[in-house]
Structures are given as C-alpha cells and as structure tokens.
Design a protein around this motif. Structure first.
Motif, mmCIF file in Angstrom:
data_model
loop_
_atom_site.group_PDB
_atom_site.id
_atom_site.type_symbol
_atom_site.label_atom_id
_atom_site.label_comp_id
_atom_site.label_asym_id
_atom_site.label_seq_id
_atom_site.Cartn_x
_atom_site.Cartn_y
_atom_site.Cartn_z
ATOM 1 N N LYS A 23 -2.712 10.426 3.849
ATOM 2 C CA LYS A 23 -3.965 11.158 3.750
ATOM 3 C C LYS A 23 -3.729 12.609 3.338
ATOM 4 C CE LYS A 23 -6.014 8.228 7.355
ATOM 5 N NZ LYS A 23 -6.708 8.213 8.683
ATOM 6 N N TRP A 30 -5.272 15.087 9.415
ATOM 7 C CA TRP A 30 -5.040 14.174 8.296
ATOM 8 C C TRP A 30 -6.341 13.430 8.023
ATOM 9 C CZ3 TRP A 30 -0.876 14.759 5.410
ATOM 10 C CH2 TRP A 30 0.235 15.384 5.970
ATOM 11 N N VAL A 32 -9.059 11.359 5.000
ATOM 12 C CA VAL A 32 -9.171 10.658 3.724
ATOM 13 C C VAL A 32 -9.829 11.589 2.718
ATOM 14 C CG1 VAL A 32 -9.301 8.399 4.830
ATOM 15 C CG2 VAL A 32 -11.404 9.644 4.324
ATOM 16 N N ALA A 33 -9.629 11.309 1.429
ATOM 17 C CA ALA A 33 -10.267 12.102 0.381
ATOM 18 C C ALA A 33 -11.773 11.927 0.438
ATOM 19 C CB ALA A 33 -9.735 11.670 -0.985
ATOM 20 N N GLY A 36 -13.054 8.979 -1.169
ATOM 21 C CA GLY A 36 -12.631 7.710 -0.612
ATOM 22 C C GLY A 36 -11.605 6.956 -1.439
ATOM 23 N N LYS A 37 -11.089 7.577 -2.491
ATOM 24 C CA LYS A 37 -10.175 6.876 -3.395
ATOM 25 C C LYS A 37 -8.710 7.152 -3.035
ATOM 26 C CE LYS A 37 -13.330 6.987 -7.364
ATOM 27 N NZ LYS A 37 -13.494 7.436 -8.773
ATOM 28 N N THR A 38 -7.849 6.237 -3.493
ATOM 29 C CA THR A 38 -6.403 6.427 -3.414
ATOM 30 C C THR A 38 -5.803 6.178 -4.796
ATOM 31 O OG1 THR A 38 -5.950 4.116 -2.839
ATOM 32 C CG2 THR A 38 -6.329 5.642 -1.007
ATOM 33 N N ALA A 54 -3.915 9.302 -0.830
ATOM 34 C CA ALA A 54 -5.273 9.821 -0.983
ATOM 35 C C ALA A 54 -5.429 10.583 -2.292
ATOM 36 C CB ALA A 54 -5.625 10.729 0.193
ATOM 37 N N ASP A 55 -6.493 10.268 -3.020
ATOM 38 C CA ASP A 55 -6.762 10.874 -4.321
ATOM 39 C C ASP A 55 -7.781 11.997 -4.151
ATOM 40 O OD1 ASP A 55 -6.860 11.400 -6.988
ATOM 41 O OD2 ASP A 55 -7.851 9.531 -7.567
ATOM 42 N N GLY A 56 -7.280 13.195 -3.896
ATOM 43 C CA GLY A 56 -8.149 14.325 -3.647
ATOM 44 C C GLY A 56 -8.819 14.848 -4.903
ATOM 45 N N ASP A 60 -12.308 18.327 -1.977
ATOM 46 C CA ASP A 60 -11.239 18.435 -0.976
ATOM 47 C C ASP A 60 -10.535 19.783 -1.074
ATOM 48 O OD1 ASP A 60 -11.271 15.553 0.040
ATOM 49 O OD2 ASP A 60 -11.015 15.269 -2.109
#
Length: 498
Positions: A23, A30, A32-33, A36-38, A54-56, A60
C-alpha cells in the motif's frame, strides 16, 4: 498470473514481504490508493510477476503533501532537537543493517541486480550514508557576520530546513537512491513525499516500514507508488517547497517545467556519458579490470558508467583483449543466484532500448569484439559488450545507452587540451576516469575535464563524504557530503541594530 520461479529462491523474510499487499504510506498509515487500483511488479530475470503494488495518483500525492506539511508546520518534527533527530536517522541505519539480507533479496528480485552486489555495495553504503548524515544534525550552523554599515550591529546567518520535499528516485539503485534522498533531508529537518520508480517500488515500501519502526513521527516520510502520474503531480504541487529528482535528463527537464509554478527549489542528478582515458604508461593489471567494472557493474545501468573508453594506440590491442576476456569471464544469470556477476536489465523497455542501440551501432559501422547479443531466451539479459571502430558521430558514442556496452576508441595524442576536448564533447558532465602512473598528467587532465567527479586509476568510486553531481546536462546541485545538507536548507540573514 505468471509468477516468477525466482520467488522460490527468496529467504523467508523477503518471501513473506513480497507476498503481502503493498500500500501507500501516508501520514503514518498504510492505505490503498484513492483510485483503488494496483499495478504489477515483474522479476526481470524471468518476466514473471512477483507482486502487485498500489497505483497512486494525483489525489494520493495531495494527501501525502498535506500530511508532510502538517508534520513540518504543526507536528512534532520541527520541535525535535538536533541530537534526537540524528539518533532517529542513525536508528534507521541500524534497522537497515539488521534486515540487510532481506533487503538485498528484495532489491535483487525487483531490480535484477546480483544479490551479492546488493549485499556488499547497496546496503553497506546506505547504512554508512545514514550514519554520516545523522552526524550532521548537530552541526548545521550559520555564521556571525561583521557588517560595514554605519552604527552598531549584531548580524548572523542561520540555516533552516527548506520544508516539504518531493523526492523522485530511479530504478537502477532503488534502495540506495531512496537513502541518498531521505538521509540529508531528514537530517536537515525536512518532511518528505517519496515517489519510487514504478519498475522497482518494493524496497522503498520495505524502507517505509523500517522508517515507521525507527520512530519517525507520522507524516515525516510519505511514500506514494505509481507510474509517472504521481511524480508529475509531486513536481507541480504548489505546497511542495523543493523537488529532488534522479533519472534521465529528458525527464529532468520536465521536472523543471513542472516546478516553475511556485518556483520551488530543484536539484537534479541526471544522465552521463562518462569518458575513461588510458594513457600509455597505465598499469593494465589495474586498468583492464577497472574499466570492466566501470561499465559492466550493475549491468551498465549507472549514470556514471565508463561508456566511452579512450585508449592510447600503443595499448589499444592489449586493452581490448583484456577487456574482452574480463567480459567473457562474468557469469550471467538471475540476480538471486549468489554466483551471478551480471544480471538482467531492469525491464522489457530497457532491454529494447539497449538492443536498439546495439543495432544502431552495427548499422553505423561499430564492431562488437565481444558480446552484442541477447543472453538466453527469457528475461532481459544482454551480454557484456565491447564495441570498437566507433566514431564520435555514432549514436552509441553520443547518447546514454544505460546498459553493459562500452565504446572503445584509440588516441595517439599527448596534448592534454585536445584529449580533454574529446572527453568534454558531450552534453553530459557527470564523471570521468584517468588511468596513468604519471600523477602530474592525471591532475592536469582532471582540471580540464568538465565533470562533477574525476577518478584516477579507479572508476565508479563514491564515498559518503564526497559531493556527487554533474556539470552541464548531468544536473543541478550536489548530493552526499555537506553539500547535500545545503540542498535541503535555506539561509536566513538576521541583522539587529544595537
């Protein structure tokens, strides 16, 4: 998901870390983005996936900057005494040392580098740099300044932390570059939003866990993973006081443009096309393995790689034979194999970049006397390559390849001015090396070279006390040494009429 077979080579600690969710670290938690993506993380030795991270994004980054601003302006960090600040930074070094094997394995499977290099170079250097910088915490001082103005005055200067710092790091030394950035900034009293490279985010995430364990207050260090989107948002954010970037010159120029909105301070450590000069009196027992290390270490993925090799014509054939022999002795394989000396390139994109340069060199008349091909049929392996019959107009000579490829050229001159002009005939100015027994020649040439680091009878040498950075399009500012503290401080002048 095609899971990399190399995951089975990991020790228990590294395996447990790799397998869990990854995360963002924002305000000591910690999370999640927001989207909500990774995104997937791959092992460059096999191309198989090893983790999802986690794909910020810009939202973010905004949260992370707000956390860093609060920690700097209102939080406890600004009130922490220098001795305590130094102790916390030192404690982080102790934690890195304690978990060195785990961190080296994470670095190896994520980046591809030989685990032996990560253990013997990346981790010890990172620990030493944290401890060196920790020592500066109590020594950041101003000056008492005598004034010439009429009247009685008490005048002095003081150094204060610059504030909230955005730091964007590359994929070639992921953990060590993170430490290069955070160590002086934390010591100076800044707060940080760190953006790791999307190719190699894992060691930065593990570093974040150790940062929290070391006792840094929430918001002092925030870590946002993702592609270029969060990096661009960080560079442009109006509440960031400084951005520090290590990476390509092309992206560095974009960072400067993004930072112009609020005229934030900018430091850049960018590309290189570093020359090495081998004079006729050079000790080849030193120069040959030294030049080989200078280009093949870390698969040539070093901004300081000795990628242009100028050898006096009297030694050229012997030097080429020796360099080819050194290249062929290097074992190529997965980084987690402890006997590997050359691992894969970091990604498919980088593999295509390097093979494209090899094709260009061949088309323009360069000859590979060793290497020049892909190794194996999986992963991103390139053979260590020595190119001869190269000329200054070739792309392989002019542009940064960032792979295990050296362009060798003979010279027959003893005019140091002309020799220096050859070395300086590049848009870069990061490093250079000189190989000779004549120390007078070495120092005279060192003065003429436009490079931030000049090494004599060695290449790719660094020490935590030596300032590091480049001339020309190799960057702005210096990292390491006390100069790194200066990057993260502002100078305030105070004058009082008595």
């Amino acid at each position: 998901m095609d899971v990399s077979a190399n995951v089975g080579r990991l020790g228990a600690a590294a395996s447990a870390f790799i397998s869990k969710p990854h995360k963002l670290l924002i305000d000591g938690k910690w999370v999640v983005a927001k989207g909500g993506k990774t995104f997937p993380v791959f092992d460059p030795a096999t191309g198989g996936q090893i983790a999802a991270v986690a794909d910020g994004g810009a939202a973010d980054i905004d949260l992370a900057v707000k956390a860093a601003r609060k920690a700097f302006d209102d939080g406890p960090w600004g009130k922490v005494k220098p001795t305590e600040r130094g102790k916390i930074v030192w404690r982080l070094a102790d934690l890195l040392e304690k978990h060195a094997t785990e961190l080296a394995e994470i670095e190896s499977i994520d980046n591809g580098k030989p685990v032996s290099d990560a253990k013997m170079v990346d981790l010890p250097f990172s620990c030493e740099l944290l401890r060196y910088m920790a020592g500066w915490a109590t020594k950041i001082t101003g000056q008492s300044i005598p004034l010439s103005a009429p009247g009685e005055w008490h005048a002095y200067s003081m150094r204060e932390p610059v504030g909230v710092v955005g730091q964007i790091i590359p994929w070639n030394f992921p953990l060590m570059m993170a430490v290069w950035k955070i160590a002086p900034a934390l010591t100076a009293g800044c707060t940080i939003v760190l953006k790791p490279a999307e190719q190699t985010p894992l060691s930065a995430i593990r570093l974040g866990e150790l940062i929290m364990e070391a006792g840094f207050p929430p918001g002092v260090v925030n870590i946002v993973t993702g592609d270029g989107t969060p990096g661009a948002a960080l560079a442009a954010h109006p509440d960031v006081d400084k951005v520090a970037f290590t990476g390509s010159t092309e992206v560095g120029k974009l960072i400067v443009q993004a930072a112009a909105g609020n005229l934030k301070k900018v430091s850049l450590e960018l590309g290189g096309k570093s020359p090495s000069f081998v004079f006729p009196d050079a000790d080849l027992s030193v120069a040959i393995p030294g030049a080989a290390t200078g280009i093949f270490f870390n698969m040539g993925q070093c901004c300081t790689a000795g990628s242009r090799l100028f050898v006096h014509e009297r030694l050229f054939d012997k030097m080429m034979a020796g360099l080819s022999d050194e290249a062929q002795k290097l074992k190529i394989g997965p980084g987690l194999d402890p006997t590997t000396r050359v691992g894969p390139l970091v990604s498919e994109e980088q593999f295509q970049r390097v093979t494209g340069y090899l094709a260009s060199g061949k088309e323009q008349g360069a000859e590979a006397i060793t290497g020049g091909r892909r190794h194996g049929n999986e992963g991103y392996f390139i053979e260590p390559t020595v190119l001869t019959k190269t000329t200054p107009t070739m792309k392989v000579v002019r542009e940064e390849i960032f792979g295990p490829v050296v362009c060798a050229m003979p010279f027959n001159d003893d005019d140091l001015e002309r020799i220096a002009r050859q070395g300086n005939a590049t848009e870069y100015g990061l490093a250079a090396s000189i190989w000779t027994r004549d120390i007078g020649v070495a120092h005279k040439l060192a003065r003429k070279l436009k490079a931030g680091s000049v090494w004599i009878n060695v290449h790719n040498f660094n020490d935590v006390a030596l300032p590091f950075g480049g001339y020309k399009q190799s960057g702005w500012g210096r990292e390491m040494g006390y100069e790194a503290i200066e990057l993260y401080t502002e100078v305030k002048a105070v004058a009082a009429m008595l």
